[in-house]
Design a protein around this motif. Structure first.
Motif, short mmCIF file in Angstrom:
data_model
loop_
_atom_site.label_atom_id
_atom_site.label_comp_id
_atom_site.label_asym_id
_atom_site.label_seq_id
_atom_site.Cartn_x
_atom_site.Cartn_y
_atom_site.Cartn_z
N PRO A 115 0.84 -1.20 0.00
CA PRO A 115 0.00 0.00 0.00
C PRO A 115 0.88 1.25 0.00
N GLY A 116 0.43 2.29 -0.66
CA GLY A 116 1.21 3.51 -0.79
C GLY A 116 2.00 3.58 -2.07
N SER A 117 2.09 2.45 -2.78
CA SER A 117 2.78 2.44 -4.08
C SER A 117 1.92 3.19 -5.10
N LEU A 118 2.57 3.84 -6.05
CA LEU A 118 1.86 4.47 -7.15
C LEU A 118 1.74 3.47 -8.29
N VAL A 119 0.53 3.25 -8.75
CA VAL A 119 0.29 2.31 -9.84
C VAL A 119 -0.06 3.13 -11.08
N LEU A 120 0.74 2.98 -12.13
CA LEU A 120 0.63 3.83 -13.32
C LEU A 120 0.38 2.98 -14.56
N SER A 121 -0.58 3.39 -15.37
CA SER A 121 -0.79 2.75 -16.67
C SER A 121 0.32 3.19 -17.62
N THR A 122 1.09 2.25 -18.13
CA THR A 122 2.21 2.58 -19.02
C THR A 122 2.01 2.02 -20.43
N ARG A 123 0.83 1.52 -20.69
CA ARG A 123 0.47 1.05 -22.03
C ARG A 123 -0.85 1.70 -22.38
N ALA A 124 -0.95 2.21 -23.59
CA ALA A 124 -2.07 3.06 -24.00
C ALA A 124 -3.39 2.66 -23.33
N PRO A 125 -4.02 3.61 -22.62
CA PRO A 125 -3.57 5.00 -22.47
C PRO A 125 -2.54 5.14 -21.36
N ILE A 126 -1.47 5.86 -21.66
CA ILE A 126 -0.43 6.11 -20.67
C ILE A 126 -0.87 7.24 -19.75
N GLY A 127 -0.71 7.04 -18.44
CA GLY A 127 -0.93 8.15 -17.52
C GLY A 127 -2.00 7.96 -16.48
N SER A 128 -2.91 6.99 -16.64
CA SER A 128 -3.89 6.73 -15.58
C SER A 128 -3.13 6.25 -14.36
N LEU A 129 -3.51 6.76 -13.19
CA LEU A 129 -2.70 6.52 -12.01
C LEU A 129 -3.55 6.50 -10.75
N ALA A 130 -3.11 5.72 -9.77
CA ALA A 130 -3.75 5.72 -8.45
C ALA A 130 -2.76 5.23 -7.42
N ILE A 131 -3.09 5.46 -6.15
CA ILE A 131 -2.27 4.99 -5.04
C ILE A 131 -2.85 3.68 -4.54
N ALA A 132 -2.02 2.66 -4.42
CA ALA A 132 -2.49 1.37 -3.93
C ALA A 132 -2.94 1.48 -2.48
N SER A 133 -4.14 1.02 -2.19
CA SER A 133 -4.64 1.04 -0.81
C SER A 133 -4.52 -0.32 -0.15
N VAL A 134 -4.16 -1.34 -0.95
CA VAL A 134 -3.95 -2.70 -0.44
C VAL A 134 -2.73 -3.28 -1.16
N PRO A 135 -2.14 -4.35 -0.63
CA PRO A 135 -1.09 -5.02 -1.40
C PRO A 135 -1.69 -5.54 -2.71
N LEU A 136 -0.99 -5.36 -3.81
CA LEU A 136 -1.54 -5.78 -5.10
C LEU A 136 -0.44 -6.09 -6.10
#
Length: 483
Positions: A115-136
């Motif tokens: 948790p607390g990691s930034l999860v970023l879409s890096t394959r089209a579309p690039i840029g969607s992002l959120a902070i992990a609230s659980v281990p994933l």
């Protein structure tokens, strides 16, 4: 309203006198001293801020996908894809459309991130992002940025959400853009001191939540206006404009009472011509030629054609062209999708033809005016009738006979004209209010973007900012859920 230049606000435009209007970047002071960041999209940054590649502050972790074996799927491990990130209502991610098992995780070599990691879409579309609230874990279309324990992920989440354009420039690929781990690791960002990261994140949590609340308020208003518009149309075409007129039972259960002097009958009693477009005209599409009216040119909200996306066609020779050619005051109905979509052909329309999915109704106009039939179709009565007549399983459609049987109220022609004039005026007034709401939403979203950009790149100094006294500060979880 303060003028904003958008996300690429520079320091001089962002800086201004410190005052009470804290809703825009120009109301906050600039830092006392700046330096060139050496990064084009960042421009000048506060002199004491660092500019570092992400790998200096984060471990970049790629994702992977297990094989299709049944034992790899349906487990308890959250497995995030770009689609999961693109549909989030907040800046957090804790669930996913699909979950994997521990065996699935082990089989593909994917890594769990905390948790607390930034999860970023890096394959089209690039840029969607959120902070992990659980281990994933993630698939290969995402990468995770795992920070040191003491780092404030929220600051970098705001910064990277503001960096979509710069990230996309670094994407590579012919079929679709993809941002490699090396490109992401070397991506340079502003790194303020830890206390300033927290200041900026806290400021943006509060201010974006406030703006988002205003956007939601405008969206609710627009929905209420749409409901009001529908109610005005439905009442006018079933009850008329005179509240004291004598009423009678229409003889139709779902229609109820109507003015005593009105008739109720199917449109076929005033029907001169009824047809639909020919099949196969898609092969005649061209950049030039006559207008070709498709379902997308009809709406369920207006009786006017929507010509913003107009296809053109080279009309084949023969009788089929003449049969499907529209004339002024023809009423057009959708018959294969979006039942209830309707439009009246205006006088000034160029030469045009209808597609196979559109019914063309031409009235004698002895008992029914075209705009009257269109407004009845838009009303609850018309929409309910057409929806109830649709057939075809997964592809709902109407026959031409269904269209001919459309039951309408029929006041005298002069009263129809008066009600049409009333509805034209009232719907235009309501539409103008809705458009004003849309404009407000656009301005608020531009302001939000500019505020984030100015704060995370140091164009404004929010170190002395405190929440306004008249607003109770929401707790962190509440603030994050509104972003």
């Amino acid at each position: 309203m303060t003028n904003l230049t958008g996300p690429n606000l520079n320091r001089r435009e962002a800086a201004g006198p410190k005052g009470e209007g804290k809703e825009s970047p120009s109301t906050f002071p600039a830092y006392p001293e700046y330096k060139d960041s050496g990064v084009e999209w960042l421009g000048e940054v506060p002199a004491h801020w660092e500019v570092l590649p992400l790998k200096a502050r984060f471990q970049v972790v790629g994702g992977s996908t297990p094989s299709a074996d049944e034992e790899h799927w349906g487990g308890q491990i959250t497995w995030v894809t770009p689609a999961d990130l693109s549909s989030l209502p907040s800046l957090k991610v804790g669930t996913s459309a699909r979950q994997i098992t521990q065996k699935g995780l082990d089989s593909c070599g994917a890594t769990m991130v905390p948790p607390g990691s930034l999860v970023l879409s890096t394959r089209a579309p690039i840029g969607s992002l959120a902070i992990a609230s659980v281990p994933l874990s993630t698939n290969q279309g995402c990468k995770s940025l795992v920070p040191d324990k003491e780092k404030d992920s929220r600051f970098f989440a705001y910064l990277l959400k503001n960096s979509t354009e710069a990230l996309n420039v670094r994407g590579k690929g012919t079929t679709f853009l993809e941002l490699s781990g090396d490109e992401l690791s070397s991506f340079k960002v502003t790194v303020p001191p830890q206390d300033e990261q927290s200041n900026v994140a806290h400021f943006l949590d509060h201010e974006t939540a406030r703006i988002d609340a205003l956007v939601e308020e405008q969206q609710r208003l627009i929905e209420l206006l749409k409901e009001k518009r529908q109610a005005v149309i439905s009442h006018a075409v079933t009850k008329g404009l005179d509240p004291d007129v004598p009423m009678k039972d229409s003889g139709v259960e779902w229609l109820g009472k109507v003015p005593a002097h009105w008739e109720v009958f199917p449109i076929k009693r005033d029907l001169e011509f009824l047809t639909s477009g020919s099949r196969g005209w898609a092969s005649h599409y061209s950049d030039n030629g006559a207008a070709f009216i498709r379902i997308g040119n009809l709406t369920r909200d207006h009786i006017n054609l929507d010509l913003t996306d107009l296809q053109r066609v080279s009309v084949p020779k023969g009788s089929e062209g003449e049969r499907t050619k529209v004339k002024e005051n023809d009423v057009l109905f959708s018959i294969t999708a979006y039942l209830g979509s309707v439009a009246v052909v205006p006088e000034e329309l160029e030469t045009a033809y209808v597609s196979q999915h559109v019914a063309l109704v031409r009235l004698f106009k002895k008992k029914l005016l075209p705009s009257w039939v269109a407004y009845v179709t838009l009303s609850d009565v018309g929409k309910n009738y057409l929806s109830s007549q649709g057939y075809g399983g997964t592809k709902i459609q109407l026959s031409l006979e269904d269209v001919a049987e459309l039951l309408v109220t029929a006041p005298p022609l002069d009263e129809q004209a008066a009600i049409i004039s009333f509805l034209d005026h009232e719907t235009a007034r309501i539409d103008a209010l809705a458009e004003e709401g849309d404009s407000v939403i656009t301005l608020l979203q531009e302001r939000r973007s500019a505020l984030i950009s100015a704060a995370v790149t140091g164009k404004i100094d929010v170190r002395g900012w405190t929440p306004p006294a008249d607003t109770a500060p929401a707790d962190r979880e509440t603030r994050m859920e509104t972003v």
